[in-house]
Scaffold this active site. Structure first.
Site, short mmCIF file in Angstrom:
data_model
loop_
_atom_site.label_atom_id
_atom_site.label_comp_id
_atom_site.label_asym_id
_atom_site.label_seq_id
_atom_site.Cartn_x
_atom_site.Cartn_y
_atom_site.Cartn_z
N CYS A 23 1.15 -0.97 -0.22
CA CYS A 23 0.38 -0.07 -0.18
C CYS A 23 1.23 0.98 -0.65
O CYS A 23 2.01 1.43 1.31
CB CYS A 23 -0.62 -0.26 1.13
SG CYS A 23 -1.70 1.28 1.90
N CYS A 26 0.06 3.79 3.17
CA CYS A 26 0.49 3.71 4.01
C CYS A 26 2.10 3.55 4.24
O CYS A 26 2.53 3.93 5.54
CB CYS A 26 0.78 2.03 3.74
SG CYS A 26 -1.12 1.19 3.95
#
Length: 98
Positions: A23, A26
């Site tokens: 991600c 993230c």
């Protein structure tokens, strides 16, 4: 998981970052969380939980997207939001729950 329960039941606010290695957003939150910890020190516990490695925990908290953040204190979820956040917003939220 019992360690997680003990941490969440404490008096210190706990910020959980549900993330995944793949991600992009993230990964961009990692330095933000490090700065947050540097600023707040012992005033917050920050836990990063990889949803791909911790399926049971992700399922328990119904994590549908990453990053998802939650704040717990004394065993209660006080706040939850998905998506990227600014450090200052997180500081204000955590200070609200101290």
């Amino acid at each position: 998981m019992s360690n997680l329960t003990e941490i969440l039941n404490g008096d210190t606010p706990v910020l959980i970052d549900f993330f995944a290695e793949w991600c992009g957003p993230c990964k961009m939150m990692t330095p933000v969380l490090k700065d947050l910890k540097d600023d707040l020190g012992d005033g917050v516990i920050i836990l990063k939980i990889d949803v791909d490695k911790n399926n049971a925990i992700a399922a328990k908290y119904q994590i549908k997207g990453v990053p998802t953040f939650m704040i717990f204190k004394q065993g209660k979820m006080l706040w939850r939001q998905s998506g990227m956040l600014q450090k200052q917003d997180l500081i204000e939220l955590i200070n609200k729950f101290k």
